[in-house]
Design a protein around this motif. Structure first.
Motif, PDB file in Angstrom:
ATOM      1  N   VAL A   1      18.746  11.030 -10.959  1.00 43.10           N
ATOM      2  CA  VAL A   1      18.600   9.630 -10.547  1.00 43.10           C
ATOM      3  C   VAL A   1      17.137   9.384 -10.202  1.00 43.10           C
ATOM      4  O   VAL A   1      16.311  10.298 -10.175  1.00 43.10           O
ATOM      5  CB  VAL A   1      19.488   9.302  -9.340  1.00 43.10           C
ATOM      6  N   GLY A   2      16.859   8.158  -9.925  1.00 42.66           N
ATOM      7  CA  GLY A   2      15.506   7.807  -9.502  1.00 42.66           C
ATOM      8  C   GLY A   2      14.681   7.133 -10.572  1.00 42.66           C
ATOM      9  O   GLY A   2      13.511   6.825 -10.345  1.00 42.66           O
ATOM     10  N   THR A   3      15.262   6.929 -11.762  1.00 42.12           N
ATOM     11  CA  THR A   3      14.488   6.286 -12.825  1.00 42.12           C
ATOM     12  C   THR A   3      14.101   4.863 -12.439  1.00 42.12           C
ATOM     13  O   THR A   3      12.949   4.446 -12.594  1.00 42.12           O
ATOM     14  CB  THR A   3      15.290   6.277 -14.129  1.00 42.12           C
ATOM     15  N   LEU A   4      15.061   4.113 -11.931  1.00 44.20           N
ATOM     16  CA  LEU A   4      14.779   2.732 -11.521  1.00 44.20           C
ATOM     17  C   LEU A   4      13.850   2.702 -10.316  1.00 44.20           C
ATOM     18  O   LEU A   4      12.902   1.908 -10.263  1.00 44.20           O
ATOM     19  CB  LEU A   4      16.094   2.012 -11.210  1.00 44.20           C
ATOM     20  N   THR A   5      14.118   3.570  -9.344  1.00 45.42           N
ATOM     21  CA  THR A   5      13.268   3.606  -8.142  1.00 45.42           C
ATOM     22  C   THR A   5      11.840   4.000  -8.493  1.00 45.42           C
ATOM     23  O   THR A   5      10.878   3.417  -7.988  1.00 45.42           O
ATOM     24  CB  THR A   5      13.846   4.596  -7.125  1.00 45.42           C
ATOM     25  N   LEU A   6      11.713   4.995  -9.367  1.00 43.20           N
ATOM     26  CA  LEU A   6      10.382   5.416  -9.778  1.00 43.20           C
ATOM     27  C   LEU A   6       9.673   4.326 -10.569  1.00 43.20           C
ATOM     28  O   LEU A   6       8.465   4.139 -10.437  1.00 43.20           O
ATOM     29  CB  LEU A   6      10.480   6.696 -10.617  1.00 43.20           C
ATOM     30  N   GLY A   7      10.438   3.586 -11.370  1.00 43.83           N
ATOM     31  CA  GLY A   7       9.839   2.494 -12.137  1.00 43.83           C
ATOM     32  C   GLY A   7       9.337   1.349 -11.280  1.00 43.83           C
ATOM     33  O   GLY A   7       8.498   0.560 -11.722  1.00 43.83           O
ATOM     34  N   VAL A   8       9.839   1.241 -10.063  1.00 45.91           N
ATOM     35  CA  VAL A   8       9.354   0.209  -9.132  1.00 45.91           C
ATOM     36  C   VAL A   8       8.272   0.764  -8.219  1.00 45.91           C
ATOM     37  O   VAL A   8       7.296   0.074  -7.896  1.00 45.91           O
ATOM     38  CB  VAL A   8      10.527  -0.353  -8.309  1.00 45.91           C
ATOM     39  N   THR A   9       8.407   2.020  -7.812  1.00 43.85           N
ATOM     40  CA  THR A   9       7.484   2.604  -6.838  1.00 43.85           C
ATOM     41  C   THR A   9       6.087   2.786  -7.416  1.00 43.85           C
ATOM     42  O   THR A   9       5.085   2.492  -6.742  1.00 43.85           O
ATOM     43  CB  THR A   9       8.021   3.954  -6.345  1.00 43.85           C
ATOM     44  N   ILE A  10       5.992   3.262  -8.656  1.00 50.10           N
ATOM     45  CA  ILE A  10       4.666   3.506  -9.256  1.00 50.10           C
ATOM     46  C   ILE A  10       3.873   2.212  -9.407  1.00 50.10           C
ATOM     47  O   ILE A  10       2.699   2.157  -9.011  1.00 50.10           O
ATOM     48  CB  ILE A  10       4.823   4.250 -10.593  1.00 50.10           C
TER      49      ILE A  10
ATOM     50  N   TYR B   1       4.207  -0.471  -7.663  1.00 45.30           N
ATOM     51  CA  TYR B   1       3.907  -0.923  -6.305  1.00 45.30           C
ATOM     52  C   TYR B   1       2.735  -0.144  -5.720  1.00 45.30           C
ATOM     53  O   TYR B   1       1.837  -0.719  -5.078  1.00 45.30           O
ATOM     54  CB  TYR B   1       5.155  -0.752  -5.445  1.00 45.30           C
ATOM     55  N   PHE B   2       2.719   1.166  -5.950  1.00 44.98           N
ATOM     56  CA  PHE B   2       1.613   1.990  -5.461  1.00 44.98           C
ATOM     57  C   PHE B   2       0.291   1.579  -6.127  1.00 44.98           C
ATOM     58  O   PHE B   2      -0.744   1.471  -5.462  1.00 44.98           O
ATOM     59  CB  PHE B   2       1.911   3.465  -5.731  1.00 44.98           C
ATOM     60  N   CYS B   3       0.326   1.334  -7.440  1.00 42.95           N
ATOM     61  CA  CYS B   3      -0.892   0.898  -8.147  1.00 42.95           C
ATOM     62  C   CYS B   3      -1.367  -0.455  -7.633  1.00 42.95           C
ATOM     63  O   CYS B   3      -2.577  -0.690  -7.487  1.00 42.95           O
ATOM     64  CB  CYS B   3      -0.625   0.839  -9.648  1.00 42.95           C
ATOM     65  N   LEU B   4      -0.432  -1.351  -7.330  1.00 42.13           N
ATOM     66  CA  LEU B   4      -0.806  -2.660  -6.792  1.00 42.13           C
ATOM     67  C   LEU B   4      -1.476  -2.522  -5.435  1.00 42.13           C
ATOM     68  O   LEU B   4      -2.467  -3.217  -5.142  1.00 42.13           O
ATOM     69  CB  LEU B   4       0.441  -3.545  -6.681  1.00 42.13           C
ATOM     70  N   ILE B   5      -0.975  -1.636  -4.588  1.00 48.14           N
ATOM     71  CA  ILE B   5      -1.587  -1.446  -3.266  1.00 48.14           C
ATOM     72  C   ILE B   5      -3.001  -0.895  -3.403  1.00 48.14           C
ATOM     73  O   ILE B   5      -3.916  -1.294  -2.673  1.00 48.14           O
ATOM     74  CB  ILE B   5      -0.702  -0.518  -2.416  1.00 48.14           C
ATOM     75  N   VAL B   6      -3.208   0.037  -4.346  1.00 48.31           N
ATOM     76  CA  VAL B   6      -4.554   0.570  -4.573  1.00 48.31           C
ATOM     77  C   VAL B   6      -5.500  -0.552  -5.021  1.00 48.31           C
ATOM     78  O   VAL B   6      -6.650  -0.651  -4.553  1.00 48.31           O
ATOM     79  CB  VAL B   6      -4.509   1.699  -5.620  1.00 48.31           C
ATOM     80  N   ILE B   7      -5.028  -1.421  -5.914  1.00 49.14           N
ATOM     81  CA  ILE B   7      -5.845  -2.555  -6.355  1.00 49.14           C
ATOM     82  C   ILE B   7      -6.159  -3.478  -5.187  1.00 49.14           C
ATOM     83  O   ILE B   7      -7.277  -3.998  -5.057  1.00 49.14           O
ATOM     84  CB  ILE B   7      -5.119  -3.309  -7.481  1.00 49.14           C
ATOM     85  N   GLU B   8      -5.188  -3.678  -4.305  1.00 54.29           N
ATOM     86  CA  GLU B   8      -5.411  -4.549  -3.143  1.00 54.29           C
ATOM     87  C   GLU B   8      -6.443  -3.946  -2.195  1.00 54.29           C
ATOM     88  O   GLU B   8      -7.249  -4.677  -1.606  1.00 54.29           O
ATOM     89  CB  GLU B   8      -4.082  -4.785  -2.429  1.00 54.29           C
ATOM     90  N   PHE B   9      -6.430  -2.633  -2.034  1.00 56.34           N
ATOM     91  CA  PHE B   9      -7.468  -1.989  -1.222  1.00 56.34           C
ATOM     92  C   PHE B   9      -8.849  -2.215  -1.841  1.00 56.34           C
ATOM     93  O   PHE B   9      -9.829  -2.475  -1.122  1.00 56.34           O
ATOM     94  CB  PHE B   9      -7.192  -0.487  -1.101  1.00 56.34           C
ATOM     95  N   ILE B  10      -8.944  -2.140  -3.156  1.00 60.61           N
ATOM     96  CA  ILE B  10     -10.235  -2.360  -3.837  1.00 60.61           C
ATOM     97  C   ILE B  10     -10.693  -3.807  -3.655  1.00 60.61           C
ATOM     98  O   ILE B  10     -11.865  -4.074  -3.360  1.00 60.61           O
ATOM     99  CB  ILE B  10     -10.104  -2.003  -5.328  1.00 60.61           C
ATOM    100  N   ILE B  11      -9.760  -4.753  -3.805  1.00 66.50           N
ATOM    101  CA  ILE B  11     -10.115  -6.167  -3.628  1.00 66.50           C
ATOM    102  C   ILE B  11     -10.552  -6.436  -2.191  1.00 66.50           C
ATOM    103  O   ILE B  11     -11.511  -7.186  -1.944  1.00 66.50           O
ATOM    104  CB  ILE B  11      -8.926  -7.062  -4.019  1.00 66.50           C
ATOM    105  N   LEU B  12      -9.864  -5.821  -1.234  1.00 65.66           N
ATOM    106  CA  LEU B  12     -10.249  -5.998   0.168  1.00 65.66           C
ATOM    107  C   LEU B  12     -11.644  -5.442   0.425  1.00 65.66           C
ATOM    108  O   LEU B  12     -12.448  -6.053   1.141  1.00 65.66           O
ATOM    109  CB  LEU B  12      -9.232  -5.323   1.072  1.00 65.66           C
ATOM    110  N   GLY B  13     -11.951  -4.284  -0.169  1.00 69.18           N
ATOM    111  CA  GLY B  13     -13.299  -3.736  -0.026  1.00 69.18           C
ATOM    112  C   GLY B  13     -14.352  -4.634  -0.637  1.00 69.18           C
ATOM    113  O   GLY B  13     -15.432  -4.834  -0.069  1.00 69.18           O
TER     114      GLY B  13
END
Length: 345
Positions: A135-144, A146-158
């Motif tokens: 299991v975890g295919t759907l969860t992994l497809g959402v988590t990755i 989301y994690f990339c979006l947060i990294v982009i948001e940190f860059i935009i904030l910087g």
């Protein structure tokens, strides 16, 4: 002898009178001339003192006029600069922006914690009737994403912090030139750039606030997948708390910048309340059901009905043969296709 002394005195007096007159005629100063010269000197000194006082008054008056003129020039330039800064837009590294930046960092930290919990939940595995469930295919497809979006948001904030600090440094250089009245600083292209060029620059401060709107939607989706695929009640509650805290920090930051918001932007920033309210309702519904069933390679409710320890209900009916209601449980029969497992929360 007495008449001779009187004649001598008369002669000496007439001689002194003659000498005094002669000395006056010959240009040598007498008693009258010395008195006249002293009075002239006193009159001259009073006139000079009066002239000096008048000159000092004029100098003080001119100095005050120059100071007043300089103050007016500086005030005019300051008003022009403040108006120009307002027209340029863009963030400035003010105390308010520093507070909002700290709140945004805390919000991103909570969202990052959501992805970390999701990754940790995916590490664990469980089996159904001796078979490992992948299991975890759907969860992994959402988590990755989301994690990339947060990294982009940190860059935009910087980038937003860097832009704000650069704008504030440039404004300070402009303010320093206000004190120099002789400098034609309006013609300095290095510090007084084109207004059109400034307006076309990206305002990273506004971008970050609009990008953060997507976080509650993805956070709610991850919370649902944890209950749907991983059947993790504890992690779901923790993620609900993190998402609620992130929403609270987001609205506190918006309150500090409320003077930049209008009706449309308020409606847009209020949309994250919808997924949060929705996932709260979903979690409540899932917990009311008590668990989830895994059958035929998928998760759903009410597919693990049993009438007894090893007696599944018929597929075409919803009641047991004796008329009683079935209960949810696990059945590990000889036929793999008929096996199913029930995971309680």
């Amino acid at each position: 002898s007495g008449s001779g002394r009187r004649a001598g005195f008369s002669k000496s007096d007439s001689q002194r009178s003659f000498d005094s007159k002669g000395s006056s005629r010959s240009g040598r100063p007498g008693l009258g001339d010395r008195a006249n010269s002293g009075s002239k000197k006193s009159v001259m000194s009073r006139a000079e003192k009066k002239l000096v006082r008048e000159q000092s008054k004029l100098e003080r008056r001119e100095r005050k006029l120059m100071e007043k003129e300089e103050k007016e020039i500086k005030a005019t330039r300051r008003r022009l600069l403040e108006r120009r800064i307002k027209e340029e837009g863009g963030p400035r590294w003010t105390f308010l922006l520093q507070v909002v930046t700290i709140l945004t960092l805390a919000e991103l930290g909570l969202d990052l914690g959501t992805t970390i919990i999701s990754f940790i939940s995916l590490i664990g595995s469980f089996d159904c009737c001796g078979q490992i469930i992948e299991v975890g295919t759907l969860t992994l497809g959402v988590t990755i994403p989301y994690f990339c979006l947060i990294v982009i948001e940190f860059i935009i904030l910087g980038c937003s912090v860097r832009q704000a600090r650069a704008n504030s440094a440039r404004d300070r250089e402009r303010m320093k030139k206000i004190d120099n009245v002789d400098e034609e600083w309006f013609d300095d292209t290095a510090s007084w750039a084109s207004l059109d060029a400034e307006r076309t620059k990206f305002n990273f401060g506004k971008i970050i606030h609009y990008v953060l709107i997507a976080n509650p939607f993805l956070g709610a989706l991850i919370t649902w997948t944890l209950l749907y695929e991983v059947s993790s009640r504890r992690e779901a509650f923790v993620m609900l708390g993190l998402e609620g805290g992130a929403l609270l920090l987001m609205f506190i930051g918006l309150w500090f910048e409320r003077h930049h918001l209008n009706c449309c932007s308020l409606i847009v920033h209020a949309t994250p309340l919808l997924p949060f309210a929705g996932i709260c309702a979903v979690v409540w519904y899932y917990l009311q059901r008590g668990g989830i069933c895994f059958r035929d390679g998928s998760f759903w409710f009410d597919n693990c009905g049993l009438c007894g320890p090893n007696d599944p209900i018929p597929d075409s009916t919803e009641t047991c043969p004796d008329g009683s209601s079935p209960y949810q449980g696990t059945f590990c029969g000889e036929i793999v296709g008929e096996q199913f497992c029930y995971f309680s929360y």
